[in-house]
Design an enzyme around this catalytic site. Structure first.
Site, PDB file in Angstrom:
ATOM      1  N   GLU A 334      45.219  47.157  15.011  1.00 40.12           N
ATOM      2  CA  GLU A 334      44.009  46.702  14.620  1.00 40.12           C
ATOM      3  C   GLU A 334      44.384  45.537  13.719  1.00 40.12           C
ATOM      4  O   GLU A 334      45.086  45.455  12.779  1.00 40.12           O
ATOM      5  CB  GLU A 334      43.528  47.733  13.660  1.00 40.12           C
ATOM      6  CG  GLU A 334      42.987  48.976  14.478  1.00 40.12           C
ATOM      7  CD  GLU A 334      42.429  49.855  13.687  1.00 40.12           C
ATOM      8  OE1 GLU A 334      41.539  50.833  14.143  1.00 40.12           O
ATOM      9  OE2 GLU A 334      42.475  50.052  12.433  1.00 40.12           O
ATOM     10  N   CYS A 335      43.309  44.374  14.013  1.00 39.52           N
ATOM     11  CA  CYS A 335      43.478  43.261  13.057  1.00 39.52           C
ATOM     12  C   CYS A 335      44.940  42.559  12.726  1.00 39.52           C
ATOM     13  O   CYS A 335      45.500  41.815  13.578  1.00 39.52           O
ATOM     14  CB  CYS A 335      42.566  43.363  11.908  1.00 39.52           C
ATOM     15  SG  CYS A 335      41.915  41.855  11.143  1.00 39.52           S
ATOM     16  N   GLY A 336      45.476  42.799  11.661  1.00 38.65           N
ATOM     17  CA  GLY A 336      46.857  42.144  11.309  1.00 38.65           C
ATOM     18  C   GLY A 336      47.704  42.832  12.386  1.00 38.65           C
ATOM     19  O   GLY A 336      48.769  42.138  12.582  1.00 38.65           O
ATOM     20  N   SER A 434      43.012  45.115  18.616  1.00 36.22           N
ATOM     21  CA  SER A 434      41.754  44.653  18.546  1.00 36.22           C
ATOM     22  C   SER A 434      41.616  44.215  17.061  1.00 36.22           C
ATOM     23  O   SER A 434      42.183  44.576  16.341  1.00 36.22           O
ATOM     24  CB  SER A 434      40.882  45.850  18.915  1.00 36.22           C
ATOM     25  OG  SER A 434      39.529  45.900  18.335  1.00 36.22           O
TER      26      SER A 434
END
Length: 463
Positions: A334-336, A434
């Protein structure tokens, strides 16, 4: 004297008024008095709760009424406050500020669902009698809310406090619980996504203790305790997430958790554990090898761009993660974590650092927000932790954007709070990455199947 289930919500008139500092100070002050304290954060922020453990010794938790329904929020609150003396819920933004367009999930919404009393933190710097009109407006805005006290921040001195106290108590009937003077050295460090995560902070415990000492001196903690004790029993709710007995461990999941990756909803990890995952932490900045015997990897958000040089130099671990991904075993990021799984990160200054290379993208940091808001995720492919048809709610916030090397494969349809849709969730084999931080409790029926899903994939693959 503490009542079982004592609770209060510390809300602000606006962002930046000092509610995080006050919340942390209260958590620490009551902890030092020998009380068991549980910290909660209203809304999706995963950074503020990382500070609560420093003040209380317990993991901070989120209560989000956009991502989760009322029954689920009550269940998570009940589960995590069980056995503690007092629960302190830090609000988000201003008291009535929530998700567009109806302010769902605001601090006021959370307080009303919990039936908890509210203490309002107000920035008193440069204020005089007119501050009473502001506070009266908060009182009258929603008659179903119990604003039981006001804390004035950045007061100019004793005479200033006395003048404001008289105006507020006479015009609003709300008790002023004290005034905190302006003290520069207690400010908490910030960067582009909010506070610097507690795991990165230097001497934060000392700073939080200084805040608690300041609050002991300037606030009526006895009366604040009385307000918390006025909270009623937790309302009746339908249990939806942690149902039945905890399952036996069926899979071993490596979770990246260190100074570069610390953005997790703690309840997500509890859900994975409850339904059969053994959660094993590892550090992409420090560990040279992955933990042994992993069936899956979960890489949450964080600030990989800040530690890009360190991550690049840990080449052995990057290569292991890429081999794990190529094998077809489940990897979810997720993200990072998405940024880390890409080929490289380019900083705002134009410096480039090699990352894992498991997905064909590079990340470029920008100087402004690229995305912010709630998201509903619809899974359209059987991949990694999820199956087609699964739906979850989550939140997205980042300053980076992706540069795709080729046409990407997407597994998600993402719906924003305004109804706008987009394709998201890049995947390769069973690696899925994502920008959205999903909350597993938004769909417990799908979440509880994740361990068996991992087991099914893992047994058919090998590195």
């Amino acid at each position: 004297m503490i009542n079982l289930g004592s609770c209060l919500v510390v809300a602000g008139e606006k962002s930046g008024c000092g509610k995080t500092t006050v919340s942390l100070g209260l958590m620490k002050a009551f902890s030092l008095r020998g009380f068991k304290v549980q910290g909660f954060k209203a809304g999706p922020d995963y950074i503020d709760p990382s500070y609560y453990k420093l003040a209380t010794g317990r993991e901070g938790r989120n209560l989000d009424l956009w991502m989760l329904d009322e029954d689920t929020v009550l269940e998570l609150f009940d589960r995590n406050s069980s056995g503690v003396d007092i629960s302190i819920v830090e609000g988000a933004m201003g008291l009535f500020d929530g998700a567009y367009p109806d302010d769902k999930g605001s601090s006021a919404h959370v307080a009303k669902v919990l039936k908890a009393p509210v203490i309002l933190v107000v920035d008193a710097g440069g204020s005089s009698t007119s501050i009473a009109a502001t506070i009266l407006g908060f009182k009258l805005f929603d008659s179903g809310l119990r604003i039981e006290g006001v804390i004035l921040n950045k007061v100019g001195g004793e005479s200033h406090l006395n003048h404001l106290r008289k105006a507020i108590e006479e015009r609003t009937g709300i008790k002023v619980l004290g005034g905190i003077p302006r003290v520069e050295d207690i400010a908490l460090g910030e960067r582009h996504l909010g506070l610097i995560p507690a795991v990165e902070g230097d001497r934060l415990s000392e700073k939080i203790e200084r805040v608690s000492t300041l609050l002991e001196k300037h606030l009526d903690l006895g009366y604040i305790l009385k307000i918390a004790n006025s909270s009623p029993d937790i309302p009746v709710y339908e249990k939806r997430v942690f149902i039945g007995e905890k399952r036996e461990k069926v899979v071993r999941v490596g979770v990246a958790r260190d100074r570069a990756f610390s953005f997790y909803y703690e309840d997500n990890l509890d859900i994975l554990r409850f339904y059969g995952c053994e959660v094993v932490f590892f550090s992409p900045t420090e560990d040279e090898r992955l933990p042994r015997g992993l069936d899956a990897i979960f890489i949450g958000g964080g600030f990989p761009e800040v530690y890009a040089d360190t991550l690049e130099h840990n080449r052995g671990l990057r290569e292991e993660i890429k081999a794990f991904s190529i094998s077809g075993k489940p990897v979810y990021a997720e993200c990072g974590g998405l940024m880390y799984l890409g080929k490289e990160i380019e900083t705002v200054e134009g410096k480039r650092f090699a990352m894992v290379g498991a997905i064909p993208v590079k990340t470029v940091m920008r100087g402004r927000i690229k995305a912010l808001g709630y998201r509903e995720v619809v899974v359209e492919k059987d991949v990694s932790f999820f199956k087609a048809g699964d739906r979850f709610r989550g939140h997205e916030f980042h300053y980076s954007e992706l540069i795709h090397e080729r046409e990407p494969n997407f597994a998600f349809k993402v719906i924003g709070s305004t109804g706008k849709t987009a394709k998201e969730g890049i995947f390769f084999k069973n690696t899925l990455a994502s920008y959205t931080h999903i909350h597993l409790a938004s769909n417990p029926n799908s979440a509880k199947k994740i361990p068996e899903r991992i087991k099914e994939i893992s047994k058919n693959t090998q590195i």
